[in-house]
Design an enzyme around this catalytic site. Structure first.
Site, PDB file in Angstrom:
ATOM      1  N   ASP A 203       3.537   3.279   6.629  1.00 54.21           N
ATOM      2  CA  ASP A 203       2.805   3.094   7.886  1.00 54.21           C
ATOM      3  C   ASP A 203       3.682   2.576   9.007  1.00 54.21           C
ATOM      4  O   ASP A 203       4.778   2.061   8.796  1.00 54.21           O
ATOM      5  CB  ASP A 203       1.669   2.085   7.687  1.00 54.21           C
ATOM      6  CG  ASP A 203       2.198   0.652   7.599  1.00 54.21           C
ATOM      7  OD1 ASP A 203       3.161   0.427   6.822  1.00 54.21           O
ATOM      8  OD2 ASP A 203       1.692  -0.225   8.315  1.00 54.21           O
TER       9      ASP A 203
ATOM     10  N   GLU B 227       7.885   2.765  -6.386  1.00 49.95           N
ATOM     11  CA  GLU B 227       8.102   2.225  -5.035  1.00 49.95           C
ATOM     12  C   GLU B 227       8.192   3.348  -4.014  1.00 49.95           C
ATOM     13  O   GLU B 227       8.752   4.399  -4.302  1.00 49.95           O
ATOM     14  CB  GLU B 227       9.418   1.444  -4.997  1.00 49.95           C
ATOM     15  CG  GLU B 227       9.269  -0.062  -5.050  1.00 49.95           C
ATOM     16  CD  GLU B 227       8.873  -0.699  -3.715  1.00 49.95           C
ATOM     17  OE1 GLU B 227       8.226  -0.053  -2.870  1.00 49.95           O
ATOM     18  OE2 GLU B 227       9.210  -1.881  -3.537  1.00 49.95           O
TER      19      GLU B 227
ATOM     20  N   LYS C  76       0.815  -1.187   0.000  1.00 48.33           N
ATOM     21  CA  LYS C  76       0.000   0.000   0.000  1.00 48.33           C
ATOM     22  C   LYS C  76       0.862   1.255   0.000  1.00 48.33           C
ATOM     23  O   LYS C  76       0.406   2.349  -0.293  1.00 48.33           O
ATOM     24  CB  LYS C  76      -0.874   0.024   1.270  1.00 48.33           C
ATOM     25  CG  LYS C  76      -1.800  -1.131   1.415  1.00 48.33           C
ATOM     26  CD  LYS C  76      -2.536  -1.019   2.760  1.00 48.33           C
ATOM     27  CE  LYS C  76      -3.054  -2.335   3.202  1.00 48.33           C
ATOM     28  NZ  LYS C  76      -3.555  -2.291   4.590  1.00 48.33           N
TER      29      LYS C  76
ATOM     30  N   ASP D 152      14.739  -0.637   0.973  1.00 49.45           N
ATOM     31  CA  ASP D 152      15.539  -0.831   2.189  1.00 49.45           C
ATOM     32  C   ASP D 152      16.546  -1.953   1.950  1.00 49.45           C
ATOM     33  O   ASP D 152      17.651  -1.718   1.478  1.00 49.45           O
ATOM     34  CB  ASP D 152      14.590  -1.117   3.351  1.00 49.45           C
ATOM     35  CG  ASP D 152      15.310  -1.291   4.672  1.00 49.45           C
ATOM     36  OD1 ASP D 152      16.531  -1.079   4.715  1.00 49.45           O
ATOM     37  OD2 ASP D 152      14.647  -1.638   5.666  1.00 49.45           O
TER      38      ASP D 152
ATOM     39  N   PHE E 281      13.576   3.926  10.798  1.00 49.00           N
ATOM     40  CA  PHE E 281      12.216   3.614  10.368  1.00 49.00           C
ATOM     41  C   PHE E 281      11.408   4.902  10.228  1.00 49.00           C
ATOM     42  O   PHE E 281      11.275   5.664  11.165  1.00 49.00           O
ATOM     43  CB  PHE E 281      11.557   2.669  11.376  1.00 49.00           C
ATOM     44  CG  PHE E 281      10.268   2.098  10.877  1.00 49.00           C
ATOM     45  CD1 PHE E 281      10.260   1.039   9.976  1.00 49.00           C
ATOM     46  CD2 PHE E 281       9.056   2.620  11.301  1.00 49.00           C
ATOM     47  CE1 PHE E 281       9.069   0.512   9.500  1.00 49.00           C
ATOM     48  CE2 PHE E 281       7.853   2.099  10.832  1.00 49.00           C
ATOM     49  CZ  PHE E 281       7.856   1.046   9.940  1.00 49.00           C
ATOM     50  N   VAL E 282      10.880   5.115   9.020  1.00 52.94           N
ATOM     51  CA  VAL E 282      10.121   6.342   8.762  1.00 52.94           C
ATOM     52  C   VAL E 282       8.656   6.026   8.458  1.00 52.94           C
ATOM     53  O   VAL E 282       8.329   4.917   8.035  1.00 52.94           O
ATOM     54  CB  VAL E 282      10.734   7.146   7.585  1.00 52.94           C
ATOM     55  CG1 VAL E 282      12.076   7.736   7.955  1.00 52.94           C
ATOM     56  CG2 VAL E 282      10.828   6.300   6.319  1.00 52.94           C
TER      57      VAL E 282
HETATM   58  P1  5GP Z   1      12.923  -4.091   1.421  1.00 49.84           P
HETATM   59  O1  5GP Z   1      12.477  -5.371   0.799  1.00 49.84           O
HETATM   60  O2  5GP Z   1      13.629  -3.174   0.447  1.00 49.84           O
HETATM   61  O3  5GP Z   1      13.713  -4.327   2.660  1.00 49.84           O
HETATM   62  O4  5GP Z   1      11.630  -3.372   1.966  1.00 49.84           O
HETATM   63  C1  5GP Z   1      10.758  -2.705   1.141  1.00 49.84           C
HETATM   64  C2  5GP Z   1       9.436  -2.468   1.838  1.00 49.84           C
HETATM   65  O5  5GP Z   1       9.563  -2.461   3.258  1.00 49.84           O
HETATM   66  C3  5GP Z   1       8.906  -1.102   1.486  1.00 49.84           C
HETATM   67  O6  5GP Z   1       8.124  -1.130   0.303  1.00 49.84           O
HETATM   68  C4  5GP Z   1       8.113  -0.722   2.719  1.00 49.84           C
HETATM   69  O7  5GP Z   1       6.818  -1.226   2.616  1.00 49.84           O
HETATM   70  C5  5GP Z   1       8.837  -1.418   3.839  1.00 49.84           C
HETATM   71  N1  5GP Z   1       9.775  -0.504   4.540  1.00 49.84           N
HETATM   72  C6  5GP Z   1      11.117  -0.454   4.441  1.00 49.84           C
HETATM   73  N2  5GP Z   1      11.640   0.518   5.211  1.00 49.84           N
HETATM   74  C7  5GP Z   1      10.577   1.121   5.811  1.00 49.84           C
HETATM   75  C8  5GP Z   1      10.449   2.237   6.713  1.00 49.84           C
HETATM   76  O8  5GP Z   1      11.401   2.892   7.143  1.00 49.84           O
HETATM   77  N3  5GP Z   1       9.186   2.559   7.105  1.00 49.84           N
HETATM   78  C9  5GP Z   1       8.091   1.880   6.665  1.00 49.84           C
HETATM   79  N4  5GP Z   1       6.914   2.293   7.112  1.00 49.84           N
HETATM   80  N5  5GP Z   1       8.173   0.841   5.818  1.00 49.84           N
HETATM   81  C10 5GP Z   1       9.401   0.465   5.387  1.00 49.84           C
END
Ligand code: 5GP
Length: 190
Positions: free
Chosen positions: A168, A108, A49, A112, A161-162
């Site tokens: 969210d 996107e 979302k 992260d 974490f943002v």
């Molecule tokens: P990745 O697979 O790159 O580790 O994570 C991607 C997904 O993790 C993002 O699309 C998001 O939904 C969630 N995510 C990663 N970092 C954050 C953050 O700092 N805050 C939030 N709310 N979601 C995050």
């Protein structure tokens, strides 16, 4: 609901302001419109979302500058309700249509670990897209290590974490118009 918003009091620090987001989206749209000037069949694929707000603003900005674009959404889950990455990607909502021969731009919210994105890129390529690129509003330091090909980046942020602007914590704060870090006391409430 009374006067003002409910969320400012939960935010310890603003990371990206509403105005910075707005300006960056105009810049990204200009750059992408120039790169895709000769291409038909541009398809924006938003990742729900978290990307819903970025998609809405980015599609409008691009629409003023580029030819026709189409919009699709996918929902994948990798985080659940926790603020740490499990590395597990699950399709919750698939594409509604065939993407063969389309120039796909994945929209996107944040990259992260890059696990979600590298999985998604393989998936979209397996569905015979003509090309696949990524526009991410935010990127964290770990994403640079994993070497996921994100061509268009809004902001590089630090490893914290943002929330806000689609992102969210336990399904809250998505409606915030800016991006910020929560006060530690918020985590002890849940
Ligand atoms: P990745 O697979 O790159 O580790 O994570 C991607 C997904 O993790 C993002 O699309 C998001 O939904 C969630 N995510 C990663 N970092 C954050 C953050 O700092 N805050 C939030 N709310 N979601 C995050």
């Amino acid at each position: 609901m009374g006067e003002g918003n409910w969320y400012d009091a939960d935010i310890e620090r603003v990371v990206v302001t509403e105005e910075q987001i707005h300006n960056k989206i105009q810049d990204l749209a200009k750059q992408i419109a120039a790169d895709y000037v000769r291409m038909e069949s541009v398809l924006l694929v938003g990742v729900l979302k978290g990307a819903f707000m970025f998609m809405a603003d980015f599609a409008r900005a691009l629409g003023r500058l580029a030819g026709a674009v189409e919009v699709e959404f996918m929902a994948v889950s990798s985080y659940g309700q926790r603020a740490t990455s499990s590395g597990v990607v699950r399709i919750l909502k698939d594409l509604d249509r065939d993407i063969a021969n389309k120039h796909v731009i994945v929209v996107e919210d944040i990259v992260d670990s890059g696990l979600t994105l590298s999985w998604l890129l393989k998936y979209l390529e397996s569905r015979s897209a003509a090309s696949v690129e990524v526009v991410a509003l935010l990127r964290k330091p770990d994403a640079i290590k994993v070497n996921v090909p994100v061509k268009y980046i809004g902001f590089d942020i630090s490893n914290e974490f943002v929330v806000g602007y689609g992102l969210d914590f336990a399904e809250r704060y998505r409606e915030m118009p800016y991006i910020g870090v929560l006060r530690p006391s918020v985590y002890s409430r849940v």
